[in-house]
Every structure is written in C-alpha cells, then in structure tokens.
Write a protein that holds these residues in place. Structure first.
Motif, PDB file in Angstrom:
ATOM      1  N   TYR A 193       0.831  -1.204   0.000  1.00  0.00           N
ATOM      2  CA  TYR A 193       0.000   0.000   0.000  1.00  0.00           C
ATOM      3  C   TYR A 193       0.864   1.252   0.000  1.00  0.00           C
ATOM      4  O   TYR A 193       2.009   1.245   0.465  1.00  0.00           O
ATOM      5  CB  TYR A 193      -0.887   0.051   1.254  1.00  0.00           C
ATOM      6  CG  TYR A 193      -1.633  -1.217   1.568  1.00  0.00           C
ATOM      7  CD1 TYR A 193      -2.645  -1.695   0.729  1.00  0.00           C
ATOM      8  CD2 TYR A 193      -1.331  -1.953   2.715  1.00  0.00           C
ATOM      9  CE1 TYR A 193      -3.329  -2.860   1.029  1.00  0.00           C
ATOM     10  CE2 TYR A 193      -2.013  -3.118   3.026  1.00  0.00           C
ATOM     11  CZ  TYR A 193      -3.016  -3.568   2.180  1.00  0.00           C
ATOM     12  OH  TYR A 193      -3.678  -4.726   2.489  1.00  0.00           O
ATOM     13  N   THR A 194       0.290   2.327  -0.517  1.00  0.00           N
ATOM     14  CA  THR A 194       0.816   3.677  -0.329  1.00  0.00           C
ATOM     15  C   THR A 194      -0.306   4.515   0.268  1.00  0.00           C
ATOM     16  O   THR A 194      -1.364   4.685  -0.366  1.00  0.00           O
ATOM     17  CB  THR A 194       1.283   4.288  -1.661  1.00  0.00           C
ATOM     18  OG1 THR A 194       2.353   3.501  -2.202  1.00  0.00           O
ATOM     19  CG2 THR A 194       1.788   5.706  -1.445  1.00  0.00           C
ATOM     20  N   ILE A 195      -0.098   5.010   1.479  1.00  0.00           N
ATOM     21  CA  ILE A 195      -1.135   5.742   2.208  1.00  0.00           C
ATOM     22  C   ILE A 195      -0.518   6.996   2.809  1.00  0.00           C
ATOM     23  O   ILE A 195       0.564   6.940   3.406  1.00  0.00           O
ATOM     24  CB  ILE A 195      -1.749   4.879   3.339  1.00  0.00           C
ATOM     25  CG1 ILE A 195      -2.240   3.537   2.790  1.00  0.00           C
ATOM     26  CG2 ILE A 195      -2.884   5.611   4.023  1.00  0.00           C
ATOM     27  CD1 ILE A 195      -2.738   2.582   3.872  1.00  0.00           C
ATOM     28  N   ASP A 196      -1.170   8.120   2.657  1.00  0.00           N
ATOM     29  CA  ASP A 196      -0.696   9.361   3.266  1.00  0.00           C
ATOM     30  C   ASP A 196      -1.009   9.374   4.759  1.00  0.00           C
ATOM     31  O   ASP A 196      -1.926   8.683   5.224  1.00  0.00           O
ATOM     32  CB  ASP A 196      -1.362  10.565   2.596  1.00  0.00           C
ATOM     33  CG  ASP A 196      -0.886  10.783   1.173  1.00  0.00           C
ATOM     34  OD1 ASP A 196       0.271  10.405   0.874  1.00  0.00           O
ATOM     35  OD2 ASP A 196      -1.661  11.319   0.357  1.00  0.00           O
ATOM     36  N   PRO A 197      -0.253  10.138   5.538  1.00  0.00           N
ATOM     37  CA  PRO A 197      -0.571  10.266   6.965  1.00  0.00           C
ATOM     38  C   PRO A 197      -2.029  10.687   7.164  1.00  0.00           C
ATOM     39  O   PRO A 197      -2.540  11.566   6.463  1.00  0.00           O
ATOM     40  CB  PRO A 197       0.388  11.359   7.445  1.00  0.00           C
ATOM     41  CG  PRO A 197       1.563  11.246   6.519  1.00  0.00           C
ATOM     42  CD  PRO A 197       0.970  10.900   5.182  1.00  0.00           C
ATOM     43  N   GLY A 198      -2.703  10.029   8.079  1.00  0.00           N
ATOM     44  CA  GLY A 198      -4.113  10.302   8.328  1.00  0.00           C
ATOM     45  C   GLY A 198      -5.055   9.490   7.465  1.00  0.00           C
ATOM     46  O   GLY A 198      -6.271   9.510   7.690  1.00  0.00           O
ATOM     47  N   GLY A 199      -4.522   8.751   6.494  1.00  0.00           N
ATOM     48  CA  GLY A 199      -5.360   7.960   5.594  1.00  0.00           C
ATOM     49  C   GLY A 199      -5.582   6.550   6.098  1.00  0.00           C
ATOM     50  O   GLY A 199      -4.923   6.081   7.025  1.00  0.00           O
ATOM     51  N   SER A 200      -6.513   5.850   5.471  1.00  0.00           N
ATOM     52  CA  SER A 200      -6.814   4.476   5.863  1.00  0.00           C
ATOM     53  C   SER A 200      -7.423   3.728   4.685  1.00  0.00           C
ATOM     54  O   SER A 200      -7.870   4.337   3.705  1.00  0.00           O
ATOM     55  CB  SER A 200      -7.767   4.439   7.056  1.00  0.00           C
ATOM     56  OG  SER A 200      -9.028   4.968   6.703  1.00  0.00           O
ATOM     57  N   ALA A 239       0.494  11.797  12.456  1.00  0.00           N
ATOM     58  CA  ALA A 239       1.887  12.154  12.740  1.00  0.00           C
ATOM     59  C   ALA A 239       2.888  11.117  12.250  1.00  0.00           C
ATOM     60  O   ALA A 239       4.072  11.190  12.604  1.00  0.00           O
ATOM     61  CB  ALA A 239       2.069  12.359  14.241  1.00  0.00           C
ATOM     62  N   ALA A 240       2.444  10.148  11.445  1.00  0.00           N
ATOM     63  CA  ALA A 240       3.353   9.097  10.971  1.00  0.00           C
ATOM     64  C   ALA A 240       4.468   9.697  10.108  1.00  0.00           C
ATOM     65  O   ALA A 240       4.233  10.582   9.286  1.00  0.00           O
ATOM     66  CB  ALA A 240       2.584   8.058  10.177  1.00  0.00           C
ATOM     67  N   THR A 241       5.685   9.198  10.301  1.00  0.00           N
ATOM     68  CA  THR A 241       6.831   9.660   9.529  1.00  0.00           C
ATOM     69  C   THR A 241       6.790   9.072   8.123  1.00  0.00           C
ATOM     70  O   THR A 241       6.586   7.867   7.962  1.00  0.00           O
ATOM     71  CB  THR A 241       8.145   9.240  10.210  1.00  0.00           C
ATOM     72  OG1 THR A 241       8.175   9.789  11.530  1.00  0.00           O
ATOM     73  CG2 THR A 241       9.355   9.730   9.440  1.00  0.00           C
ATOM     74  N   PRO A 242       6.970   9.898   7.075  1.00  0.00           N
ATOM     75  CA  PRO A 242       6.987   9.355   5.711  1.00  0.00           C
ATOM     76  C   PRO A 242       8.084   8.314   5.535  1.00  0.00           C
ATOM     77  O   PRO A 242       9.114   8.338   6.220  1.00  0.00           O
ATOM     78  CB  PRO A 242       7.260  10.597   4.857  1.00  0.00           C
ATOM     79  CG  PRO A 242       6.806  11.749   5.694  1.00  0.00           C
ATOM     80  CD  PRO A 242       7.106  11.356   7.111  1.00  0.00           C
ATOM     81  N   GLY A 243       7.860   7.390   4.611  1.00  0.00           N
ATOM     82  CA  GLY A 243       8.864   6.381   4.321  1.00  0.00           C
ATOM     83  C   GLY A 243       8.269   4.997   4.206  1.00  0.00           C
ATOM     84  O   GLY A 243       7.047   4.824   4.153  1.00  0.00           O
ATOM     85  N   LEU A 285       4.260  -1.100   3.345  1.00  0.00           N
ATOM     86  CA  LEU A 285       3.541   0.173   3.406  1.00  0.00           C
ATOM     87  C   LEU A 285       4.498   1.318   3.162  1.00  0.00           C
ATOM     88  O   LEU A 285       5.558   1.399   3.788  1.00  0.00           O
ATOM     89  CB  LEU A 285       2.889   0.344   4.780  1.00  0.00           C
ATOM     90  CG  LEU A 285       2.277   1.721   5.066  1.00  0.00           C
ATOM     91  CD1 LEU A 285       1.098   1.998   4.136  1.00  0.00           C
ATOM     92  CD2 LEU A 285       1.843   1.823   6.525  1.00  0.00           C
ATOM     93  N   ARG A 286       4.143   2.193   2.231  1.00  0.00           N
ATOM     94  CA  ARG A 286       4.864   3.454   2.054  1.00  0.00           C
ATOM     95  C   ARG A 286       3.952   4.584   2.510  1.00  0.00           C
ATOM     96  O   ARG A 286       2.873   4.795   1.949  1.00  0.00           O
ATOM     97  CB  ARG A 286       5.291   3.663   0.606  1.00  0.00           C
ATOM     98  CG  ARG A 286       5.842   5.062   0.333  1.00  0.00           C
ATOM     99  CD  ARG A 286       6.645   5.138  -0.952  1.00  0.00           C
ATOM    100  NE  ARG A 286       7.917   4.445  -0.820  1.00  0.00           N
ATOM    101  CZ  ARG A 286       8.852   4.441  -1.775  1.00  0.00           C
ATOM    102  NH1 ARG A 286       8.640   5.071  -2.926  1.00  0.00           N
ATOM    103  NH2 ARG A 286       9.990   3.785  -1.579  1.00  0.00           N
ATOM    104  N   VAL A 287       4.392   5.289   3.524  1.00  0.00           N
ATOM    105  CA  VAL A 287       3.661   6.449   4.016  1.00  0.00           C
ATOM    106  C   VAL A 287       4.088   7.656   3.192  1.00  0.00           C
ATOM    107  O   VAL A 287       5.290   7.940   3.054  1.00  0.00           O
ATOM    108  CB  VAL A 287       3.941   6.681   5.515  1.00  0.00           C
ATOM    109  CG1 VAL A 287       3.263   7.960   5.985  1.00  0.00           C
ATOM    110  CG2 VAL A 287       3.451   5.488   6.333  1.00  0.00           C
ATOM    111  N   GLY A 288       3.114   8.338   2.599  1.00  0.00           N
ATOM    112  CA  GLY A 288       3.404   9.449   1.704  1.00  0.00           C
ATOM    113  C   GLY A 288       4.126  10.583   2.384  1.00  0.00           C
ATOM    114  O   GLY A 288       3.972  10.832   3.584  1.00  0.00           O
TER     115      GLY A 288
END
Length: 260
Positions: free
Chosen positions: A62-69, A143-147, A178-181
C-alpha cells in the motif's frame, strides 16, 4: 492463489520468533490441530483476498498518506479434517542480524505498521474444507513519519507440548509493505569497519584481507545494496607485482566484502 511457503519453526515458553527471508510473502509451518496428525502437517493456508485492491497478490502493498486508511482482507482456508481456531494479529517487521526479515511475536508491542493494522476478528474458527475472509483496516496516524514500513498479518495456533513443557507456536502470515506518503530520504551508512590481514609481517607475501562492516539504513526508504571493498597499499599490490620504493604504493585491488 496461495503465497509461497517458507519453512521454519519455533518453540517457546513465553514467546516465539517468526523468521523468514525478505520475500513477497512470509509463511511459517503450523502445528496440526489433531494430536494424531504428523508433526509437520499443515492444515490451513492463507492468501490475499481478491478485491478492488488487486487479485492473485502474493503480499499486501500500500501507499497511504498520513491520516489515511483503507480496508483489505485475508482469506484463511482449512484443508484439514478438524476445525481450527486461530489468533489473527499484525506485527512490526525488523531486519535480523543475518539480514532477513523477522516479525515481532504476539506479546511484543508494535509501534508502527503492526499497531496500525486492526483485524476485524482477533480469533477465528475455520471448519474443515471451508475458508473464512478476515477483513482488516490499515489506518496511518496523522503524525506518521513518511517512508517505507514492513510488517505482517499473522494467523497463529499455539498448542502445549506436555513432554517438552513448552508451548509450540505455528504461524502462517503474509507480508505487508507500506509506504507512508511524504518526502523520501534514502540513505545508507557503512559503520564499524574492521580489516583483518591474513598474511605475516612480510609485505611481499601474498594473503587475503577480510573486511567486516555493518550496513545501516539511516534513511526512510527500503534500500538494496551490492557490497564491494577496495584495499590499497604495498600488500595489496604484492599479489601480482614486486613492490619497491620506486613502485607506486597506491596500487589497489577490489574485492568482495563480508557483510554483517
């Protein structure tokens, strides 16, 4: 389609390790539900569900931006002759000392992807010849760190081994990537370098140098490295030419290094 299997096992009194290569799917053999079954018999399988996120996947990516689900699902099939009751949970992944991907065990708290994945059911029972779909939610904190993050969603069966006085834990799981945007910052550091010379005091005698070092991923993305090392100086040159003060000591030879 079932994900490829990886053979390993663990015995624990209070914990057990899931150890596997960093491949598309992580699977561990299971302890049979029936006491009469062979010790290495596998009675259930796991696979990714086919839905709008993909079909015939060998892992969850998955690729999800912080705050996404998002919501996805795991399918568990029982190929045995008895019902099987399993725990379902997610765990953070980490790199073991030998460079393989491992997962935290169930009683070790996850702080990242293992804490962000919530199965709809923590315990399931699958009848013989049937399968059960287990939905789960991946919710990335604001508040998740990208990566890049790696973990897994696991089905587990623990049975007491009275003869050994321990619990035997067998688990089947599928890797979650998982890649956090956000801003990506790939970086790799070479640390704790040690060079050991296998020759004697004579610099003209041939010998091998062993280089040991630690590769540390100090960035926020997954990295593949191809290690190589270079040794310079009179000893490096003496393997193929005599060294004299008139000969440049800057001659070098490249060799494969040992990773730790």
């Amino acid at each position: 389609m079932n994900a490829p299997s990886l053979t390993a096992s663990s015995r624990r009194a209070g914990r057990a390790w899931l150890v596997g290569a960093a491949i598309a799917a992580l699977l561990l053999p299971v302890l049979p539900v029936s006491a009469a079954a062979a010790a290495d018999e596998v009675t259930w399988t796991v696979r990714t569900a086919s839905n709008s996120l993909g079909s015939d996947r060998t892992n969850f990516t998955y690729t999800i931006d912080p705050g996404g689900s998002l919501t996805d699902a795991l399918v568990v099939a029982n190929h045995g002759t008895d019902p099987v009751t399993l725990e379902v949970y997610a765990s953070d992944g980490f790199t073991s000392d030998d460079g393989q991907l491992s997962l935290l065990v169930a009683d070790e708290p996850s702080k990242a992807i293992g804490a962000w994945i919530t199965p709809q059911n923590g315990v399931i029972t699958v009848a013989p010849g049937e399968d059960v779909t287990v939905p789960f939610t991946v919710a990335v904190p604001d508040a998740a760190t990208p990566g890049d993050y790696a973990g897994g969603i696991v089905t587990s069966l623990t049975v007491p081994d009275a003869a050994a006085g321990v619990n035997v834990d067998r688990r089947l799981g599928i890797r979650v990537n998982l890649r956090v945007g956000g801003e990506l910052a790939p970086a790799l550091a070479v640390e704790d370098t040690v060079v050991t010379w296998g020759g004697g005091l004579n610099p003209f005698a041939g010998a091998d140098a062993t280089i040991t070092y630690t590769l540390h991923n100090v960035g926020n993305t997954a990295i593949s490295a191809h290690p190589a090392a270079q040794v310079s100086g009179p000893s490096a040159c003496s393997r193929w030419m005599p060294w004299t003060p008139a000969t440049s000591p800057s001659c070098s030879r490249e060799s494969r290094g040992h990773r730790r």
